[in-house]
Design a protein around this motif. Structure first.
Motif, PDB file in Angstrom:
ATOM      1  N   LYS A 195     -29.054 -12.870  32.707  1.00 56.13           N
ATOM      2  CA  LYS A 195     -28.483 -11.911  33.651  1.00 56.13           C
ATOM      3  C   LYS A 195     -29.535 -11.495  34.677  1.00 56.13           C
ATOM      4  O   LYS A 195     -30.725 -11.439  34.362  1.00 56.13           O
ATOM      5  N   PRO A 196     -29.117 -11.177  35.894  1.00 52.64           N
ATOM      6  CA  PRO A 196     -30.056 -10.701  36.906  1.00 52.64           C
ATOM      7  C   PRO A 196     -30.862  -9.486  36.459  1.00 52.64           C
ATOM      8  O   PRO A 196     -32.058  -9.392  36.742  1.00 52.64           O
ATOM      9  N   SER A 197     -30.219  -8.556  35.772  1.00 49.93           N
ATOM     10  CA  SER A 197     -30.938  -7.360  35.325  1.00 49.93           C
ATOM     11  C   SER A 197     -32.073  -7.731  34.383  1.00 49.93           C
ATOM     12  O   SER A 197     -33.168  -7.155  34.446  1.00 49.93           O
ATOM     13  N   GLU A 198     -31.830  -8.710  33.497  1.00 54.26           N
ATOM     14  CA  GLU A 198     -32.872  -9.166  32.584  1.00 54.26           C
ATOM     15  C   GLU A 198     -33.992  -9.853  33.363  1.00 54.26           C
ATOM     16  O   GLU A 198     -35.180  -9.660  33.063  1.00 54.26           O
ATOM     17  N   GLY A 199     -33.607 -10.646  34.361  1.00 51.18           N
ATOM     18  CA  GLY A 199     -34.602 -11.345  35.161  1.00 51.18           C
ATOM     19  C   GLY A 199     -35.475 -10.397  35.951  1.00 51.18           C
ATOM     20  O   GLY A 199     -36.702 -10.558  36.003  1.00 51.18           O
ATOM     21  N   LEU A 200     -34.859  -9.386  36.575  1.00 50.56           N
ATOM     22  CA  LEU A 200     -35.631  -8.412  37.354  1.00 50.56           C
ATOM     23  C   LEU A 200     -36.595  -7.638  36.453  1.00 50.56           C
ATOM     24  O   LEU A 200     -37.744  -7.379  36.830  1.00 50.56           O
ATOM     25  N   ALA A 201     -36.118  -7.284  35.259  1.00 51.57           N
ATOM     26  CA  ALA A 201     -36.984  -6.562  34.330  1.00 51.57           C
ATOM     27  C   ALA A 201     -38.181  -7.416  33.933  1.00 51.57           C
ATOM     28  O   ALA A 201     -39.315  -6.923  33.844  1.00 51.57           O
ATOM     29  N   ARG A 202     -37.936  -8.713  33.723  1.00 46.34           N
ATOM     30  CA  ARG A 202     -39.045  -9.604  33.343  1.00 46.34           C
ATOM     31  C   ARG A 202     -40.019  -9.768  34.500  1.00 46.34           C
ATOM     32  O   ARG A 202     -41.250  -9.763  34.292  1.00 46.34           O
ATOM     33  N   LEU A 203     -39.528  -9.916  35.712  1.00 51.04           N
ATOM     34  CA  LEU A 203     -40.405 -10.076  36.865  1.00 51.04           C
ATOM     35  C   LEU A 203     -41.288  -8.845  37.058  1.00 51.04           C
ATOM     36  O   LEU A 203     -42.455  -8.962  37.446  1.00 51.04           O
ATOM     37  N   ARG A 204     -40.749  -7.673  36.783  1.00 50.84           N
ATOM     38  CA  ARG A 204     -41.518  -6.442  36.975  1.00 50.84           C
ATOM     39  C   ARG A 204     -42.645  -6.296  35.955  1.00 50.84           C
ATOM     40  O   ARG A 204     -43.573  -5.526  36.176  1.00 50.84           O
ATOM     41  N   LEU A 205     -42.562  -7.041  34.879  1.00 49.90           N
ATOM     42  CA  LEU A 205     -43.653  -7.031  33.903  1.00 49.90           C
ATOM     43  C   LEU A 205     -44.856  -7.820  34.405  1.00 49.90           C
ATOM     44  O   LEU A 205     -45.970  -7.634  33.914  1.00 49.90           O
TER      45      LEU A 205
END
Length: 231
Positions: free
Chosen positions: A33-43
């Motif tokens: 999901k995009p939300s999961e991807g954005l959260a991972r990128l922010r790490l």
């Protein structure tokens, strides 16, 4: 080892693709999901992102726009084969490359390797007298660190935008046709049509404002129109 993030809701795609990427010394992580991807990128710690166009929550274009607000990480879009508009929109939003579905894993790996080669670790320091650094009135283009300063301020460019600017900066005043530019931007291969060149130029111009340094010569192409800075 470069770390790549795939954001695609096809749960069957990620595992075999990750195994294939590992053969080329790249670690592929997957988010459904995009939300999961954005959260991972922010790490942090991700070197490039691959986005499917058709996604839940938001489509790949909206996701690309969201990523570009926070990062200049290389982005490759997965588009439906033959969907020219998908490619145009992706480029307008700041994507660096696209791969049409269905794709061969080797082609995707090659495209990722290309965008990664364009990036240089931030630990590399600028060399003020290096032959690959071009200093103009209000603009500095450093080919070693792949950084740009506009009137003393850093400008965040995508890989494709920097490659275009660097091409023009090497020979200021020279007119480069769209075909010249297409041949230089190898990451898109021959499928990158001339309309895409205009899109990248438009994006670059906006980021370089208030400098008006890229001139259009009708039916000829583009040129960098800046004077060299005084010594």
């Amino acid at each position: 080892m470069p770390r790549i993030l795939l954001i695609d809701d096809d749960a069957q795609l990620g595992p075999p693709l990750a195994a294939y990427f590992a053969r080329f010394d790249m670690a592929l992580e997957c988010a459904l999901k995009p939300s999961e991807g954005l959260a991972r990128l922010r790490l942090g710690g991700v070197d490039a992102a691959i986005l499917d166009v058709m996604l839940p929550e938001m489509d790949g274009f909206a996701l690309c726009r969201a990523i570009r607000k926070e990062s200049d990480i290389p982005i490759i879009m997965l588009t439906a084969r033959g969907e020219v508009m998908d490619r145009v929109v992706g480029l307008e939003l700041g994507a660096d490359d696209y791969v049409p579905k269905p794709f061969e894993p080797r082609e995707l790996v090659a495209r990722v390797q290309t965008v990664l080669r364009r990036r240089v670790p931030t630990a590399v320091k600028p060399l003020a007298t290096d032959a690959n650094t071009f200093v103009f009135d209000g603009l500095v283009v450093n080919g070693i660190t792949r950084t740009v300063q506009r009137q003393g301020e850093a400008v965040d460019l995508t890989s494709t935008e920097f490659d275009l600017l660097y091409l023009l900066a090497r020979e200021p005043g020279k007119v480069f046709s769209r075909d010249d530019i297409l041949n230089h931007l190898r990451g898109h291969e021959a499928e990158l049509y001339t309309r895409a060149v205009d899109i990248v130029v438009s994006r670059l111009r906006k980021k370089l404002e208030p400098l008006d340094c890229i001139k259009t010569l009708r039916n000829a192409g583009y040129a960098l129109a800046l004077g060299k800075a005084a010594a």
